[in-house]
Motif scaffolding. Sequence first.
Motif, PDB file in Angstrom:
ATOM      1  N   ILE A  60       0.843  -1.195   0.000  1.00 45.08           N
ATOM      2  CA  ILE A  60       0.000   0.000   0.000  1.00 45.08           C
ATOM      3  C   ILE A  60       0.878   1.244   0.000  1.00 45.08           C
ATOM      4  O   ILE A  60       0.648   2.192  -0.765  1.00 45.08           O
ATOM      5  N   GLY A  61       1.903   1.223   0.839  1.00 47.43           N
ATOM      6  CA  GLY A  61       2.814   2.361   0.880  1.00 47.43           C
ATOM      7  C   GLY A  61       3.539   2.571  -0.441  1.00 47.43           C
ATOM      8  O   GLY A  61       3.645   3.707  -0.936  1.00 47.43           O
ATOM      9  N   ILE A  62       4.034   1.492  -1.033  1.00 45.46           N
ATOM     10  CA  ILE A  62       4.735   1.598  -2.323  1.00 45.46           C
ATOM     11  C   ILE A  62       3.775   2.097  -3.406  1.00 45.46           C
ATOM     12  O   ILE A  62       4.138   2.945  -4.234  1.00 45.46           O
ATOM     13  N   SER A  63       2.559   1.576  -3.401  1.00 42.88           N
ATOM     14  CA  SER A  63       1.572   2.013  -4.399  1.00 42.88           C
ATOM     15  C   SER A  63       1.275   3.500  -4.278  1.00 42.88           C
ATOM     16  O   SER A  63       1.208   4.222  -5.290  1.00 42.88           O
ATOM     17  N   LEU A  64       1.090   3.957  -3.055  1.00 43.26           N
ATOM     18  CA  LEU A  64       0.821   5.387  -2.847  1.00 43.26           C
ATOM     19  C   LEU A  64       2.021   6.233  -3.275  1.00 43.26           C
ATOM     20  O   LEU A  64       1.859   7.296  -3.892  1.00 43.26           O
ATOM     21  N   TRP A  65       3.235   5.767  -2.966  1.00 48.43           N
ATOM     22  CA  TRP A  65       4.439   6.512  -3.343  1.00 48.43           C
ATOM     23  C   TRP A  65       4.601   6.586  -4.864  1.00 48.43           C
ATOM     24  O   TRP A  65       4.860   7.652  -5.418  1.00 48.43           O
ATOM     25  N   ILE A  66       4.437   5.413  -5.542  1.00 50.79           N
ATOM     26  CA  ILE A  66       4.542   5.409  -7.008  1.00 50.79           C
ATOM     27  C   ILE A  66       3.460   6.294  -7.611  1.00 50.79           C
ATOM     28  O   ILE A  66       3.717   7.082  -8.536  1.00 50.79           O
ATOM     29  N   GLY A  67       2.238   6.173  -7.095  1.00 49.01           N
ATOM     30  CA  GLY A  67       1.137   6.996  -7.593  1.00 49.01           C
ATOM     31  C   GLY A  67       1.398   8.478  -7.408  1.00 49.01           C
ATOM     32  O   GLY A  67       1.113   9.294  -8.297  1.00 49.01           O
ATOM     33  N   LYS A  68       1.970   8.845  -6.269  1.00 55.39           N
ATOM     34  CA  LYS A  68       2.280  10.253  -6.013  1.00 55.39           C
ATOM     35  C   LYS A  68       3.329  10.755  -7.012  1.00 55.39           C
ATOM     36  O   LYS A  68       3.216  11.868  -7.539  1.00 55.39           O
ATOM     37  N   GLU A  69       4.331   9.910  -7.277  1.00 48.98           N
ATOM     38  CA  GLU A  69       5.384  10.296  -8.219  1.00 48.98           C
ATOM     39  C   GLU A  69       4.845  10.420  -9.651  1.00 48.98           C
ATOM     40  O   GLU A  69       5.323  11.233 -10.428  1.00 48.98           O
ATOM     41  N   LEU A  70       3.834   9.592  -9.988  1.00 53.02           N
ATOM     42  CA  LEU A  70       3.275   9.628 -11.341  1.00 53.02           C
ATOM     43  C   LEU A  70       2.136  10.649 -11.490  1.00 53.02           C
ATOM     44  O   LEU A  70       1.653  10.877 -12.593  1.00 53.02           O
ATOM     45  N   GLY A  71       1.677  11.192 -10.393  1.00 55.00           N
ATOM     46  CA  GLY A  71       0.649  12.224 -10.480  1.00 55.00           C
ATOM     47  C   GLY A  71      -0.741  11.760 -10.089  1.00 55.00           C
ATOM     48  O   GLY A  71      -1.579  12.564  -9.733  1.00 55.00           O
ATOM     49  N   GLU A  72      -1.027  10.496 -10.170  1.00 49.14           N
ATOM     50  CA  GLU A  72      -2.332   9.940  -9.763  1.00 49.14           C
ATOM     51  C   GLU A  72      -2.083   8.704  -8.890  1.00 49.14           C
ATOM     52  O   GLU A  72      -1.352   7.799  -9.279  1.00 49.14           O
ATOM     53  N   TYR A  73      -2.718   8.662  -7.726  1.00 44.47           N
ATOM     54  CA  TYR A  73      -2.465   7.582  -6.782  1.00 44.47           C
ATOM     55  C   TYR A  73      -2.839   6.207  -7.348  1.00 44.47           C
ATOM     56  O   TYR A  73      -2.173   5.218  -7.074  1.00 44.47           O
ATOM     57  N   GLY A  76      -0.149   3.908  -9.156  1.00 42.94           N
ATOM     58  CA  GLY A  76       0.709   3.054  -8.334  1.00 42.94           C
ATOM     59  C   GLY A  76       0.076   1.702  -8.065  1.00 42.94           C
ATOM     60  O   GLY A  76       0.741   0.667  -8.104  1.00 42.94           O
ATOM     61  N   PHE A  77      -1.227   1.708  -7.795  1.00 42.12           N
ATOM     62  CA  PHE A  77      -1.927   0.442  -7.542  1.00 42.12           C
ATOM     63  C   PHE A  77      -1.992  -0.406  -8.811  1.00 42.12           C
ATOM     64  O   PHE A  77      -1.839  -1.632  -8.760  1.00 42.12           O
ATOM     65  N   PHE A  78      -2.199   0.232  -9.966  1.00 42.51           N
ATOM     66  CA  PHE A  78      -2.209  -0.515 -11.224  1.00 42.51           C
ATOM     67  C   PHE A  78      -0.839  -1.130 -11.506  1.00 42.51           C
ATOM     68  O   PHE A  78      -0.743  -2.273 -11.957  1.00 42.51           O
ATOM     69  N   ILE A  79       0.217  -0.383 -11.259  1.00 43.48           N
ATOM     70  CA  ILE A  79       1.567  -0.895 -11.519  1.00 43.48           C
ATOM     71  C   ILE A  79       1.880  -2.078 -10.608  1.00 43.48           C
ATOM     72  O   ILE A  79       2.395  -3.104 -11.062  1.00 43.48           O
ATOM     73  N   LEU A  80       1.550  -1.973  -9.328  1.00 37.44           N
ATOM     74  CA  LEU A  80       1.795  -3.096  -8.435  1.00 37.44           C
ATOM     75  C   LEU A  80       0.906  -4.286  -8.774  1.00 37.44           C
ATOM     76  O   LEU A  80       1.342  -5.437  -8.657  1.00 37.44           O
ATOM     77  N   ALA A  81      -0.330  -4.039  -9.197  1.00 38.37           N
ATOM     78  CA  ALA A  81      -1.211  -5.135  -9.613  1.00 38.37           C
ATOM     79  C   ALA A  81      -0.614  -5.864 -10.814  1.00 38.37           C
ATOM     80  O   ALA A  81      -0.630  -7.102 -10.872  1.00 38.37           O
ATOM     81  N   LEU A  82      -0.071  -5.132 -11.761  1.00 35.53           N
ATOM     82  CA  LEU A  82       0.580  -5.741 -12.915  1.00 35.53           C
ATOM     83  C   LEU A  82       1.799  -6.556 -12.491  1.00 35.53           C
ATOM     84  O   LEU A  82       2.012  -7.668 -12.970  1.00 35.53           O
ATOM     85  N   PHE A  83       2.571  -6.024 -11.556  1.00 39.04           N
ATOM     86  CA  PHE A  83       3.729  -6.753 -11.030  1.00 39.04           C
ATOM     87  C   PHE A  83       3.294  -8.084 -10.424  1.00 39.04           C
ATOM     88  O   PHE A  83       3.884  -9.130 -10.683  1.00 39.04           O
TER      89      PHE A  83
END
Length: 124
Positions: A60-73, A76-83
């Motif tokens: 959850i923390g990584i997803s929120l961090w990636i989402g924040k860096e990409l502009g939409e939270y 991050g969840f989509f990227i981790l789901a794909l992983f």
Amino acid sequence: MEPNATTNENLFEKAENYTRTSLELVKLRTVSASADVLSTITSKIAVGAVVAFFTLFLNIGISLWIGKELGEYYYGFFILALFYLIVAVVLHKFQHSLIKTPIGNMVITSILKETKTDLQTEKN
């Protein structure tokens, strides 16, 4: 004939007692091996549950961090789901070598270790 009949009866009683004792010993060994395997699996499940919670919150923390860096939270969840989809496909493809075989070997080793220990105790 009397002494021979008595000897046969004693021999029969001893054989019967030996059979009962051997059967009881097999039952006790089976229960012991089963308890060992069950306790090992239970402890691994408990550790797995703690690791799962840790992983959940970390993800959850990584997803929120990636989402924040990409502009939409939600990115991050989509990227981790794909992983995790990729990880699931790999695990499915190699489930026998990565999961089934090691667990089967662990159970067999545990049972054989118990039997080997019992046999060594019997010899002494």
